[in-house]
Design an enzyme around this catalytic site. Structure first.
Site, PDB file in Angstrom:
ATOM      1  N   HIS A  50       0.866  -1.185   0.000  1.00  0.00           N
ATOM      2  CA  HIS A  50       0.000   0.000   0.000  1.00  0.00           C
ATOM      3  C   HIS A  50       0.898   1.229   0.000  1.00  0.00           C
ATOM      4  O   HIS A  50       1.576   1.513   0.983  1.00  0.00           O
ATOM      5  CB  HIS A  50      -0.921   0.013   1.214  1.00  0.00           C
ATOM      6  CG  HIS A  50      -1.692   1.299   1.335  1.00  0.00           C
ATOM      7  ND1 HIS A  50      -2.456   1.790   0.297  1.00  0.00           N
ATOM      8  CD2 HIS A  50      -1.795   2.193   2.340  1.00  0.00           C
ATOM      9  CE1 HIS A  50      -3.002   2.932   0.679  1.00  0.00           C
ATOM     10  NE2 HIS A  50      -2.612   3.204   1.912  1.00  0.00           N
ATOM     11  N   ASP A  52       1.046   5.079  -0.173  1.00  0.00           N
ATOM     12  CA  ASP A  52       0.355   6.370  -0.076  1.00  0.00           C
ATOM     13  C   ASP A  52       0.945   7.376  -1.053  1.00  0.00           C
ATOM     14  O   ASP A  52       2.160   7.588  -1.086  1.00  0.00           O
ATOM     15  CB  ASP A  52       0.483   6.928   1.339  1.00  0.00           C
ATOM     16  CG  ASP A  52      -0.338   6.153   2.345  1.00  0.00           C
ATOM     17  OD1 ASP A  52      -1.554   6.055   2.150  1.00  0.00           O
ATOM     18  OD2 ASP A  52       0.246   5.644   3.328  1.00  0.00           O
ATOM     19  N   ASP A 174      -7.568   1.568   2.587  1.00  0.00           N
ATOM     20  CA  ASP A 174      -7.128   2.476   3.645  1.00  0.00           C
ATOM     21  C   ASP A 174      -8.039   3.674   3.908  1.00  0.00           C
ATOM     22  O   ASP A 174      -7.953   4.265   4.970  1.00  0.00           O
ATOM     23  CB  ASP A 174      -5.706   2.982   3.323  1.00  0.00           C
ATOM     24  CG  ASP A 174      -5.017   3.591   4.536  1.00  0.00           C
ATOM     25  OD1 ASP A 174      -5.428   3.289   5.665  1.00  0.00           O
ATOM     26  OD2 ASP A 174      -4.067   4.368   4.355  1.00  0.00           O
ATOM     27  N   HIS A 417      -6.249   9.639  -0.307  1.00  0.00           N
ATOM     28  CA  HIS A 417      -6.944   9.649   0.983  1.00  0.00           C
ATOM     29  C   HIS A 417      -6.130  10.272   2.107  1.00  0.00           C
ATOM     30  O   HIS A 417      -6.634  10.350   3.245  1.00  0.00           O
ATOM     31  CB  HIS A 417      -7.394   8.230   1.354  1.00  0.00           C
ATOM     32  CG  HIS A 417      -6.276   7.242   1.469  1.00  0.00           C
ATOM     33  ND1 HIS A 417      -5.875   6.446   0.424  1.00  0.00           N
ATOM     34  CD2 HIS A 417      -5.473   6.913   2.503  1.00  0.00           C
ATOM     35  CE1 HIS A 417      -4.885   5.668   0.812  1.00  0.00           C
ATOM     36  NE2 HIS A 417      -4.611   5.940   2.066  1.00  0.00           N
TER      37      HIS A 417
END
Length: 994
Positions: A50, A52, A174, A417
């Site tokens: 994941h 970001d 997430d 996000h």
């Protein structure tokens, strides 16, 4: 971002043996899937990272691995390492999500590496999941930008890899709460399913008990089964099960499989894994379970992960000879979904959303609905510029799509996000804003080249009249025009409807304004308010502003020519000939033919009356209040602090920012205003324009004082006598509206702990309360958090400044500053007083015009008005007639000299309005009247990467015996370009013109 406490759920055990054919074949997509053994508990191992797209570091720092002292993360090394690891073992699988990073990496690869990666994709060993530019936030995002960022990634994948790379699964692991509109959008893009990692702790507990962690989400009340989406909540957030994390920074024990060595641990590790698999299975309904093997920025050394996973799979499966029923293998979310589909069971349904999200009783992630309010507005403003630039590029046929990419890419990044959500470090927030600013600069070049074609008459080759933006007119500042004897203002209307728009231009002189026919426009010169002039960083010498009404053509522009009346500088002196009435600290009544707004001499709003409908809404209070931010140390749930993510007030009763206020009432022919000052850091200007049926509230908050060492959450509250019966209504990402009930959740028995933050919801564009005959609606100019904490009341959080971090990763308080003081934020609310039956027309049209605002560009021509009007067009429209009022041109993007990507939408819901909630037909050719004749047209999925006729979605049955028929076929031919749109429907077309 992974929170360790969230990622350690405990699961009990169950396994169901359901007959399903074993299937494993070559190829990509579902054809590449291993569907396991029908007689065993099949564990789908999903290796993933994941990444970001900015959070604690900027997107570039994350890509290159810079600033390792902040966080160890380097995406380029992850991708390098994963590709090498996939070569080592053909059984290995990997999924990747964030195309913003993959695009950077791909641009740096050799042809040899690219060929290798394409082979992995074609073999189904490397799979792109979601495929958006980022994993977007779902609470603070607008549907236009969600669609755009997904389309940006989808276009890249289609062009580079073809059909095998087309994403079919949403992977929102997430984001902090999940929107029904997001699911509807993914379904319309042709996705078969969605998985996410976060849901409310009470929701999770209930779902585990009754094994409903997976469901069919009926994501639209308007679109029927085309919005249905299989949705699953992942078992461990998005991390690996306990003790089985094999990243270089994990403390899970590796598989030590040489029995000759003292630390040989295969039996213990295998039995531990088998037990975890059985524990997890109890919360799920079939003999298939999924295990996410990875987390934030993992697989920098992919060999570390894969070597242990290879061994784990080998030794766990070997236990089948000893009676174990656990069958483990490399898989992907697509293959896991496909296996569930082939089980053939019926699934429970969900019709509401997953807001608000809490990870413990005091941890409601509702602060980020408002965090970084200025960035939230800048993102919405940037989208406005992006859509206008695309329209201008298309109508002018400038073919400069590559130049627009910079703003498209920046917008894609900011949907992340931890971006528009406001949950990033301050340095990263600055980087997001810088990217938008640079993208806007590039867009201005395209705007100029488009106007170079659209402005000159008779195709003349004329000297350029450079257009420029004045992006600080919201604080009455436009420095380039100050002191000029003449300038022009060109307003582009991005909607398909003729609109009335009131323009404010800050000036240091008085001007005559001439329209396209040479007529003088009535304009009022009024003083700029004292709160505006005091905003830190304002450099303008303008003391006054000209206000006039512009009637703008659909998908077109008007140019207004300003010429100075005399050379006398203006200070506080107002034109003696102008009829203007100014009173201070006296009763104030604003009234036009539609509305009457009454204030008392203390500046209290007493009532608003809809004169046409005779609807009266008294106000018991209206103004600014603040909650004290809870100052916890985060050591336990009850000590949870309020921060960038979390909103936790220390009391359910907010304090008024001031017990006194002053009011200045200004009345002219164009506008009537009540300027209400609460103190030196909060004020509002309530404006009623001529012929307007909507009331504008322009609010200014900041610098929020912190000398008392108290964090403050600022709300603007509207208290009425409407008997709302605990109900209020908020929109989902600017589209469909959901009913909210205070202290209630539709799908579980909600235990109230936080009476305020537990009732906050994202407001992307509107919120309302109502009775049978009265409805009070508020439109917002950005995403904000809000609620109805008491019957008859609406409160909207507009700004925040905290002292404590909430211990969810960002590691700094939300304390924004500018010009050596707290940040000042300014915004607008539109107030609508109507009957429920008539409200939709006003809130739908009003919110469309708020998010697709006319774009103002200025220029400094050296020509007199006579010469300018002879040389340049001052009005132009891309349409001969307006589009139907319930139709919006969502996307108008020129792909090359002859091809266009176009999206049109019906933006009313079913049963909202007697007229505009009906299906509507219009001729698509009318949009292309200035481009040419349509010679080819293909309808596409919403993401624009697949012909709609080729979309084949999986079918599901639900517990209410309804079969989801997922395949949608619509025929369109060149002989009949009349497009039918049903309520809330968006249709996407690839159009070729000649």
């Amino acid at each position: 971002m992974c929170i360790s406490t969230y990622c350690t759920f405990l699961f009990l055990i169950i396994s169901l043996c359901i007959t399903v054919p074993v299937k494993s074949s070559n190829g990509c997509g579902y054809d590449a899937c291993n569907l396991g053994d029908p007689n065993k508990l099949n564990v789908h191992i999903v290796p993933h990272t994941h990444d970001d797209v900015g959070w604690l570091k900027t997107v570039d720092q994350y890509y290159y691995g810079a600033r390792e002292n902040i966080q160890h993360a380097g995406v380029q090394y992850i991708l390098d390492s994963v590709i090498h690891a996939l070569e080592e073992n053909p059984d290995r699988r990997f999924i990747y999500v964030e195309i913003a990073f993959f695009w950077r990496w791909w641009n740096q690869q050799t042809n040899e590496t690219r060929t290798k990666v394409k082979n992995f994709v074609n073999e189904g060993r490397l799979e792109f999941i979601s495929g958006g530019w980022c994993m977007n936030d779902e609470a603070s995002t607008h549907y236009n930008s969600i669609i755009d960022q997904h389309s940006l990634g989808a276009e890249f994948l289609r062009d580079q890899f073809g059909e095998c790379a087309r994403p079919k699964i949403g992977w929102q692991i997430d984001p902090f709460g999940h929107s029904r509109e997001q699911a509807s959008i993914l379904a319309q893009m042709g996705f078969d399913g969605l998985f996410f990692g976060r849901a409310d702790y009470q929701d999770i507990e209930q779902r585990q008990k009754i094994r409903t962690m997976e469901m069919i989400w009926q994501a639209s009340t308007n679109l029927g089964d085309q919005s249905w989406l299989f949705t699953g909540v992942l078992p461990n957030g998005y991390g690996p099960p306990g003790s089985f994390c094999f990243d270089i920074f994990c403390d899970g024990e590796p598989i030590m499989d040489d029995p000759r060595l003292h630390d040989y641990n295969v039996p213990e590790r295998v039995q531990k894994f088998i037990q975890i698999a059985h524990d997890e299975a109890l919360a799920f309904a079939t003999n298939h379970i999924i295990m996410t093997m990875g987390s934030d920025f993992q697989y920098g050394n992919a060999n570390h992960w894969f070597k242990n996973l290879d061994k784990l799979i080998k030794y766990v499966n070997a236990e089948q000879a000893n009676g174990s029923n656990v069958n483990v293998f490399y898989s992907t979310p697509s293959c896991y979904l496909y296996a569930l589909n082939k089980v053939g069971r019926s699934w429970t349904i969900k019709t509401d959303d997953f807001f608000p999200y809490a990870h413990h009783p005091h941890g409601f992630w509702t602060g980020y609905f408002t965090s970084r309010a200025a960035l939230k507005r800048y993102e919405r403003h940037s989208n406005n510029i992006l859509q206008v630039t695309r329209q201008l590029n298309a109508f002018a046929n400038t073919n400069l799509r590559n130049s627009i990419f910079r703003l498209s890419e920046a917008m894609g990044v900011v949907q992340h996000h931890d971006a528009v959500s406001g949950t990033e470090k301050q340095e990263v927030a600055f980087d997001y804003a810088m990217r938008l600013a640079e993208g806007i600069d590039a867009a201005v070049d395209v705007i100029n080249k488009a106007y170079d074609k659209l402005l000159p008459k008779d195709n003349q080759s004329l000297p350029n009249v450079p257009q420029f933006l004045c992006q600080l007119t919201n604080i009455s500042e436009c420095l380039p025009i100050e002191g000029q004897d003449r300038f022009t203002l060109t307003l582009w209307n991005p909607t398909g409807h003729t609109i009335s728009h009131h323009v404010r231009v800050p000036v240091t002189k008085n001007y005559t304004i001439l329209d396209s026919t040479g007529h003088v426009i009535l304009a009022d010169l009024i003083p700029i308010s004292e709160p505006t002039k005091k905003i830190p960083g304002r450099k303008s010498f303008a003391m006054n502003q000209l206000i006039f009404k512009a009637i703008l053509p659909a998908l077109g522009f008007n140019t207004y020519y300003f010429e100075v009346k005399n050379n006398t500088l203006l200070t506080n002196k107002i034109n003696d000939e102008q009829e203007i009435i100014i009173t201070k600290d006296d009763k104030c009544i604003l009234q036009n033919e539609y509305l009457r707004v009454e204030f008392d001499c203390q500046g209290n709003l007493n009532k608003i009356i809809n004169l046409k409908k005779n609807i009266v809404v008294p106000f018991t209070a209206q103004g600014f209040y603040w909650y004290t931010s809870f100052a916890g140390n985060n050591s336990r749930a009850e000590f949870q602090a309020s921060g960038a993510y979390i909103f936790r007030p220390n009391s359910s009763d907010p304090q008024p920012v001031s017990t006194k206020r002053s009011i200045t009432c200004i009345k002219t022919a164009t506008v009537q205003s009540a300027i209400i000052v609460f103190n030196d850091w909060t004020s509002q200007e309530i404006n009623l324009y001529d012929n307007a049926n909507i009331l504008e509230v322009e609010w200014t908050v900041g610098p929020i004082p912190i000398d008392d060492n108290i964090g403050k959450e600022i709300i603007l509250r509207y208290d009425t006598d409407i008997k709302s019966q605990s109900k209020f209504y908020t929109d989902a990402n600017g589209r469909e509206v959901l009913e909210r009930i205070r202290d209630y959740r539709p799908t579980w028995n909600y235990s109230k702990v936080e009476s305020v933050s537990g009732n906050y919801y994202p407001i992307n564009s509107r919120i309302w309360i109502k009775e049978p005959n009265r409805q009070f609606t508020i439109l917002t100019d950005r995403s904000e958090g809000g609620s109805s904490i008491y019957d008859g009341s609406i409160e909207i959080m507009v700004h925040r400044r905290t002292f404590y971090d909430d211990a969810l990763g960002v590691d700094e308080p939300l304390n924004e500053t500018a010009f050596d003081d707290g940040l000042v934020v300014r915004g607008r609310h539109f107030l609508i007083i109507e009957s429920p039956a008539s409200s939709a027309l006003y809130h739908r049209v009003g919110s469309q015009q708020l998010y697709m605002h006319p774009l103002a560009t200025y220029a400094l021509p050296q020509l007199s008005y006579v010469n300018y009007s002879t040389t340049y067009h001052q009005t132009w429209s891309g349409l001969e007639n307006d589009l139907p009022l319930n139709i919006h041109l969502l996307t108008f993007d020129q792909l090359d000299t002859k091809q266009y990507l176009i999206r049109v939408e019906h933006y009313f819901e079913l049963n909202e309005d007697d007229t505009y909630s009906n299906s509507v037909i219009f001729d698509l050719q009318k949009i292309f009247q200035s481009q040419g004749i349509i010679i080819d047209i293909v309808e596409l999925t919403l993401s624009g990467n697949l012909p709609l006729n080729n979309m084949k979605r999986l079918q599901w049955s639900t517990t209410n015996k309804t079969l989801s028929k997922m395949n949608i076929l619509k025929e369109i031919s060149l002989e009949d370009l009349n497009i039918i749109l049903n309520p809330m429907e968006i249709r996407t077309f690839l159009v070729t013109v000649e």
